[in-house]
Design a protein around this motif. Structure first.
Motif, PDB file in Angstrom:
ATOM      1  N   ILE A  71      -2.743   6.245   2.959  1.00 17.03           N
ATOM      2  CA  ILE A  71      -2.611   5.529   3.996  1.00 17.03           C
ATOM      3  C   ILE A  71      -2.804   4.020   3.505  1.00 17.03           C
ATOM      4  O   ILE A  71      -1.924   2.960   3.566  1.00 17.03           O
ATOM      5  N   ASN A  72      -3.997   3.606   2.686  1.00 19.14           N
ATOM      6  CA  ASN A  72      -4.206   2.088   2.275  1.00 19.14           C
ATOM      7  C   ASN A  72      -3.119   1.566   1.080  1.00 19.14           C
ATOM      8  O   ASN A  72      -2.651   0.556   1.234  1.00 19.14           O
ATOM      9  N   ASN A  73      -2.570   2.745   0.519  1.00 17.39           N
ATOM     10  CA  ASN A  73      -1.653   2.277  -0.481  1.00 17.39           C
ATOM     11  C   ASN A  73      -0.041   2.008  -0.051  1.00 17.39           C
ATOM     12  O   ASN A  73       0.591   1.227  -0.652  1.00 17.39           O
ATOM     13  N   LYS A  81       1.328  -6.116  -0.540  1.00 18.62           N
ATOM     14  CA  LYS A  81       0.793  -6.771  -1.888  1.00 18.62           C
ATOM     15  C   LYS A  81       1.406  -6.932  -3.190  1.00 18.62           C
ATOM     16  O   LYS A  81       1.314  -7.773  -3.934  1.00 18.62           O
ATOM     17  N   ASP A 141      -6.848   9.136   2.969  1.00 19.23           N
ATOM     18  CA  ASP A 141      -7.267   7.594   3.243  1.00 19.23           C
ATOM     19  C   ASP A 141      -6.694   6.735   2.280  1.00 19.23           C
ATOM     20  O   ASP A 141      -6.027   5.627   2.534  1.00 19.23           O
ATOM     21  N   LEU A 142      -6.719   7.115   1.156  1.00 16.53           N
ATOM     22  CA  LEU A 142      -6.186   6.246  -0.260  1.00 16.53           C
ATOM     23  C   LEU A 142      -4.735   6.375   0.012  1.00 16.53           C
ATOM     24  O   LEU A 142      -4.095   5.057  -0.167  1.00 16.53           O
ATOM     25  N   THR A 172       0.127  -0.143   2.504  1.00 17.30           N
ATOM     26  CA  THR A 172       0.049  -1.584   2.467  1.00 17.30           C
ATOM     27  C   THR A 172       0.292  -2.077   0.945  1.00 17.30           C
ATOM     28  O   THR A 172       0.743  -3.291   1.168  1.00 17.30           O
ATOM     29  N   GLU A 173      -0.410  -1.782   0.138  1.00 17.16           N
ATOM     30  CA  GLU A 173      -0.517  -2.267  -1.044  1.00 17.16           C
ATOM     31  C   GLU A 173       0.987  -2.376  -1.693  1.00 17.16           C
ATOM     32  O   GLU A 173       1.564  -3.203  -2.336  1.00 17.16           O
ATOM     33  N   LEU A 175     -12.226   6.971  -4.415  1.00 21.34           N
ATOM     34  CA  LEU A 175     -12.297   6.211  -3.100  1.00 21.34           C
ATOM     35  C   LEU A 175     -13.545   5.455  -3.158  1.00 21.34           C
ATOM     36  O   LEU A 175     -13.716   3.990  -2.884  1.00 21.34           O
ATOM     37  N   GLN A 196     -13.728   1.215  -3.766  1.00 23.05           N
ATOM     38  CA  GLN A 196     -14.212   0.361  -2.806  1.00 23.05           C
ATOM     39  C   GLN A 196     -15.184  -0.393  -3.221  1.00 23.05           C
ATOM     40  O   GLN A 196     -15.198  -1.790  -2.908  1.00 23.05           O
ATOM     41  N   GLU A 205     -13.259  -3.119  -5.333  1.00 23.27           N
ATOM     42  CA  GLU A 205     -12.608  -4.208  -4.522  1.00 23.27           C
ATOM     43  C   GLU A 205     -13.543  -5.082  -3.970  1.00 23.27           C
ATOM     44  O   GLU A 205     -13.085  -6.316  -4.158  1.00 23.27           O
TER      45      GLU A 205
END
Lengths: 445, 445
Positions: B357-359, B366, B354-355, B361-362, B409, B413, B416
């Motif tokens: 996948i999120n990265n 971002k 999951d981390l 976008t970063e 994770l 969160q 964040e």
């Protein structure tokens, strides 16, 4: 000339889809792995009841079957809760006059098959889908260990359930296929409540009975023959589990303690416990559902879900209705029909899969919680006063067939967030029907 | 007597696992589908760089390889951002002295194979895993179209990557197997930046270069031969996508507009664009990973992840280290070792998936956003002042090998959520390093 339609699977969804297509003038062939259930005895102990609600009925109305099905359905107006201490409670599903219907899966399936044949659909039994050759639109069916039949297909529909052979062919020959199968930790086993000595239903007939026990539950649905079919949803492993109940004494002990008022109604439950199969519960999500203008998955083959919202068949029937409506719009442009079908139904299939998982917690645990019952009461009151603005999530899914599942999930989550705040108000027990609460909710909407 | 260890796959993780097991006195056989990469030329254009960080190094230290690998690694101290307007910016990865390492996948793999053989591990190439007979612990390998080898295995490890044949055997013969494969909408293609005319690196060497362009990005990692390997992560379909760039003119046009400063450094990019493969990016999650005391999945075979956190190999190496530590505790009690391995590593594998996948976008979006850069600056300051209480998520994953991925994770969160509030303060741009902000954060922790 219209293309031929090949449907793999003569279950509920395959048969209904066949009727829809035949009514549109297509030549339809349905191939079923099993024998003809109208001539052979079905295997017992596996999901013989369905809870038909408005989405399923709407799809049946379009083929003129709704009234006939209503005649063989038993209305269930709410949940009849059996608590540990012997007390009971009734929780209505919706407003006065709203109910879901206990229907026999076998009877419904046989009626759909009959109607399909009446519309000219060809049913082929004992045809097991083997390979699919996408380039040549050729489906190979295994008829026996030595005999195969090569079928030249027009449009192919995979309507062959959670463990779809058609989906497997699609998946194996598709680059970048997204796929998920997820088994919950509980399995299920069917048990029976026969009629009383005087030949009557042994419990209130117009209800879905639940024995909520936090990590597991027993439920019972009424049948036309005055029996109830009970289903125990129970962990495979752990403290209280199928793995632990391995002797007759252990089963008797557990049931006597856990379901005292049910035990007296189930004379054969110990035998049934050891002889009926233990079945597992899977959620399947996948993508894509279609291949160009050639192929689509439909029903459980596209989106197998757990049974806790009573929506599996309803959702599959809705797939058929939506597909049919798209053909009103796009005619025989199968590229457009299938692309739109997938675009509309994939998010709804995902949504009802998640809703169904969430409803397990609600049924087995929350229905025994006084705070939850109060919340339901507040929501019912809001629904009464603001019928369009506040529709409880259960009602959106069950009684509002024109609200999409994905929309019901979204609105349900929004409403749940508001209710969380409401339930934290001090003294909510005493002022649940006050104007203060009402103003607060309306302000948040 | 110690059981034999059969490892399927001689990639990075299979080879390292072999070394660990051989050091413990086990007889180890590794079977690899491909030929020996030390004798044959590798196919080009597929993920030839790795970003080795502290988890990978810690696992290599235990087999005495860390120092040797550091010698052939190029430190990357931060992200070097190339904006659309030609401006650039450098974002350090961690504190002064913290960096990740660009390492050649091929070189590392060959070194691991050499070391495995030096420890007595038997490597068998051109052995493709076919069937696994779990009852008799027998693995069938296909050596050629007509020749098979039946191997009598002790403990079997599936270390054969995202599309693991061992996992498929496990899955096909396992009731209630949970499985998920998820492809993101982007694929990747490798391009090259050669050395300058004077034989030097064409860009800053000690950095990971990123051209963030919102829905896609180009990155570049340095190699020892003074080249950079660039990777374009790019949608398969849509406005700007592989599907659209089908002519040389379209590619030139797109690159000139989108990556102006990179184009001048890539003399061959148009040829490479059309000749290097477009690869897809998949996340695989499954459960269970083990079968009794007989079998375990490890590395990508258990948890394939996308590459955006640079953790795929690091996570697989950590699997080996944790397994080894469990053997310190449980010795040869493989039932206990494998059960604990699965219990510890499954949540961590899910978390890093999951981390990662999120990265994406970063990295692609971002890193070009001034607000995000300010947030990073605030977090770096907090980390300086409260080194144990506030560790940026990236640092937890990359530089804190004793914080579990699942913990990283969770804490990430939580942090964040705090930072979201901080960034909404009016005038945060001017008071980002004020005591007010500091007090607010500490109060929330």
């Amino acid at each position: 000339m219209k293309k031929e339609i090949t449907i793999i699977g003569a279950g509920l969804v395959g048969s209904l889809l066949g009727i829809y297509m035949a009514k549109r003038g297509y030549k339809v062939n349905i191939f079923e792995r099993r024998g003809d259930m109208r001539k052979e005895r079905m295997s017992a102990g596996r999901s013989i009841n369905l809870a038909m609600s408005d989405r399923g009925l709407l799809a049946l109305e379009k083929v003129g079957l709704a009234d006939e099905i209503k005649k063989i359905a038993i209305p269930m107006h709410g949940r009849y809760i059996h608590n540990m201490d012997g007390s009971t409670a009734f929780q209505p599903y919706g407003k006065e006059g709203q109910f879901i219907n206990s229907v026999s899966r076998g009877t419904l399936n046989m009626k759909l098959m009959d109607l399909a044949e009446a519309h000219g659909v060809q049913l082929h039994f004992n045809h097991k889908c083997g390979a699919i050759d996408w380039t040549n639109n050729q489906v190979t069916f295994e008829i026996s260990a030595t005999e195969v039949y090569e079928h030249r297909a027009g449009i192919i529909f995979g309507a062959d359930g959670a463990f779809s052979a058609a989906r497997l062919q699609h998946q194996l020959q598709h680059d970048k296929f997204n796929y998920q199968q997820y088994y919950i930790d509980c399995g299920y086993k069917e048990l029976a409540i026969p009629p009383t000595a005087s030949g009557d239903f042994a419990m209130e007939v117009n209800a879905l009975h639940i024995w909520p026990r936090k990590d597991y539950m027993l439920i019972a649905l009424p049948n036309l023959d005055k029996t109830f079919t009970c289903t125990l949803f129970f962990p495979f492993e752990g403290e209280a589990s199928f793995a632990k109940l391995t002797t007759e004494d252990a089963v008797k002990d557990f049931f006597a303690k856990t379901f005292p008022d049910a035990v007296s109604l189930m004379p054969d439950y110990v035998h049934e416990f050891f002889h009926n199969p233990t079945s597992s519960l899977v959620t399947v999500k996948c993508f894509p559902w279609i291949r160009e203008d050639k192929f689509a998955l439909i029903g459980d083959a596209a989106h197998a879900i757990v049974p806790f919202f009573g929506q599996g068949m309803n959702c599959g029937f809705e797939d058929c209705r939506i597909l049919d409506e798209l053909m009103d719009q796009y005619g025989d442009d199968w590229h457009a029909v299938l692309a739109q079908y997938q675009a509309l139904r994939k998010p709804d299939g995902d949504a009802i899969a998640d809703l169904a998982i969430n409803n397990f917690t609600e049924m087995r645990d929350k229905t025994a919680d006084p705070k939850f019952l109060l919340q339901k009461k507040i929501e019912a009151r809001l629904h009464d006063k603001y019928p369009d603005k506040w529709i409880p999530a259960y009602s959106q899914v069950t009684f509002s067939p024109h609200i999409r599942y994905s929309e019901a999930l979204r609105r349900g989550q929004q409403q749940e967030a508001i209710m969380q705040k409401v339930m934290q108000l001090p003294d909510i027990e005493s002022k649940w029907d006050s104007e203060e609460v009402e103003r607060m909710v309306v302000g948040e909407l």
